[in-house]
Design an enzyme around this catalytic site. Sequence first.
Site, PDB file in Angstrom:
ATOM      1  N   TYR A  69       1.020  -1.535  -0.281  1.00 37.60           N
ATOM      2  CA  TYR A  69       0.280  -0.345   0.082  1.00 37.60           C
ATOM      3  C   TYR A  69       0.951   1.022  -0.447  1.00 37.60           C
ATOM      4  O   TYR A  69       0.248   2.397   0.077  1.00 37.60           O
ATOM      5  CB  TYR A  69      -1.055  -0.178   1.471  1.00 37.60           C
ATOM      6  CG  TYR A  69      -0.054   0.053   2.314  1.00 37.60           C
ATOM      7  CD1 TYR A  69       0.032  -1.666   3.301  1.00 37.60           C
ATOM      8  CD2 TYR A  69       0.410   1.097   2.994  1.00 37.60           C
ATOM      9  CE1 TYR A  69       1.164  -1.408   4.333  1.00 37.60           C
ATOM     10  CE2 TYR A  69       1.191   0.700   4.216  1.00 37.60           C
ATOM     11  CZ  TYR A  69       1.250   0.075   4.471  1.00 37.60           C
ATOM     12  OH  TYR A  69       1.942  -0.263   5.896  1.00 37.60           O
ATOM     13  N   GLY A  70       2.115   0.724  -0.097  1.00 37.74           N
ATOM     14  CA  GLY A  70       3.115   2.387   0.115  1.00 37.74           C
ATOM     15  C   GLY A  70       3.853   2.254  -1.334  1.00 37.74           C
ATOM     16  O   GLY A  70       3.646   2.029  -2.417  1.00 37.74           O
ATOM     17  N   THR A  71       5.555   2.316  -0.811  1.00 35.94           N
ATOM     18  CA  THR A  71       6.473   2.774  -1.360  1.00 35.94           C
ATOM     19  C   THR A  71       6.514   1.328  -2.040  1.00 35.94           C
ATOM     20  O   THR A  71       7.643   1.234  -3.491  1.00 35.94           O
ATOM     21  CB  THR A  71       7.757   2.379  -0.781  1.00 35.94           C
ATOM     22  OG1 THR A  71       8.064   2.148   0.129  1.00 35.94           O
ATOM     23  CG2 THR A  71       7.779   4.346  -0.340  1.00 35.94           C
ATOM     24  N   LEU A  72       5.661  -0.229  -2.446  1.00 41.64           N
ATOM     25  CA  LEU A  72       6.313  -0.856  -2.546  1.00 41.64           C
ATOM     26  C   LEU A  72       5.296  -1.191  -4.524  1.00 41.64           C
ATOM     27  O   LEU A  72       5.529  -1.913  -4.824  1.00 41.64           O
ATOM     28  CB  LEU A  72       6.162  -1.827  -1.865  1.00 41.64           C
ATOM     29  CG  LEU A  72       6.844  -2.276  -1.043  1.00 41.64           C
ATOM     30  CD1 LEU A  72       6.800  -3.684  -0.538  1.00 41.64           C
ATOM     31  CD2 LEU A  72       8.741  -2.778  -2.082  1.00 41.64           C
ATOM     32  N   GLU A 105      11.244  -4.101   5.131  1.00 40.53           N
ATOM     33  CA  GLU A 105      10.347  -3.744   6.403  1.00 40.53           C
ATOM     34  C   GLU A 105      11.122  -3.785   7.642  1.00 40.53           C
ATOM     35  O   GLU A 105       9.815  -3.067   8.550  1.00 40.53           O
ATOM     36  CB  GLU A 105       9.033  -4.058   5.874  1.00 40.53           C
ATOM     37  CG  GLU A 105       9.268  -3.638   4.341  1.00 40.53           C
ATOM     38  CD  GLU A 105       8.796  -2.189   4.109  1.00 40.53           C
ATOM     39  OE1 GLU A 105       8.708  -1.266   4.873  1.00 40.53           O
ATOM     40  OE2 GLU A 105       8.282  -1.971   2.843  1.00 40.53           O
TER      41      GLU A 105
HETATM   42  N1  PCA Z   1       6.231  -0.269   1.959  1.00 42.72           N
HETATM   43  C1  PCA Z   1       6.026  -1.547   2.009  1.00 42.72           C
HETATM   44  C2  PCA Z   1       5.050  -0.736   3.720  1.00 42.72           C
HETATM   45  C3  PCA Z   1       5.017   0.556   3.915  1.00 42.72           C
HETATM   46  C4  PCA Z   1       6.221   0.840   2.447  1.00 42.72           C
HETATM   47  O1  PCA Z   1       6.505   1.948   1.983  1.00 42.72           O
HETATM   48  C5  PCA Z   1       3.890  -1.541   1.044  1.00 42.72           C
HETATM   49  O2  PCA Z   1       4.878  -0.493   0.346  1.00 42.72           O
HETATM   50  O3  PCA Z   1       3.030  -2.243   1.382  1.00 42.72           O
END
Ligand code: PCA
Length: 131
Positions: free
Chosen positions: A6-9, A72
């Site tokens: 849900y984030g940078t991935l 992470e």
């Molecule tokens: N990386 C993981 C968790 C928060 C982040 O930035 C993700 O993208 O799900």
Amino acid sequence: MKLFVYGTLMRGECNEERLRGARFIGVDCTPPIYSLVNLGPYPGLIEAGTTAVHGEVYEIDDVLLAALDAFEEHPDVYLRTMIDLESRQSAFAYVLRPEHAAAATPLARGDWRQRPAIEVPWDVGPLHGLK
Ligand code: PCA
């Protein structure tokens, strides 16, 4: 196994290359029982609230899972947890440990891609010489 990110991935975000080789299954969303908080360079999913968080599901293998756990900082910063999604599939997600969310601001729309732009705290002035 499946991983909800849900984030940078996510695709187009700064750590997307860490999912290179993983099979993209589709976009998905959590039920509205979470919060998404903005930690600056990255967000955190918190297991409390009323927000449906948007993300993407990937099929990943054990080797990639271990690499992502290290990246992470599971289980110290994020805790990899099995969660249910609106599509009715379950997937792992990196849930932020609440003690790391103290100074964070909520992203009420539940979408990291709709985070506010970073504010530049100084006046860069007219951009002479860039043409
Ligand atoms: N990386 C993981 C968790 C928060 C982040 O930035 C993700 O993208 O799900």
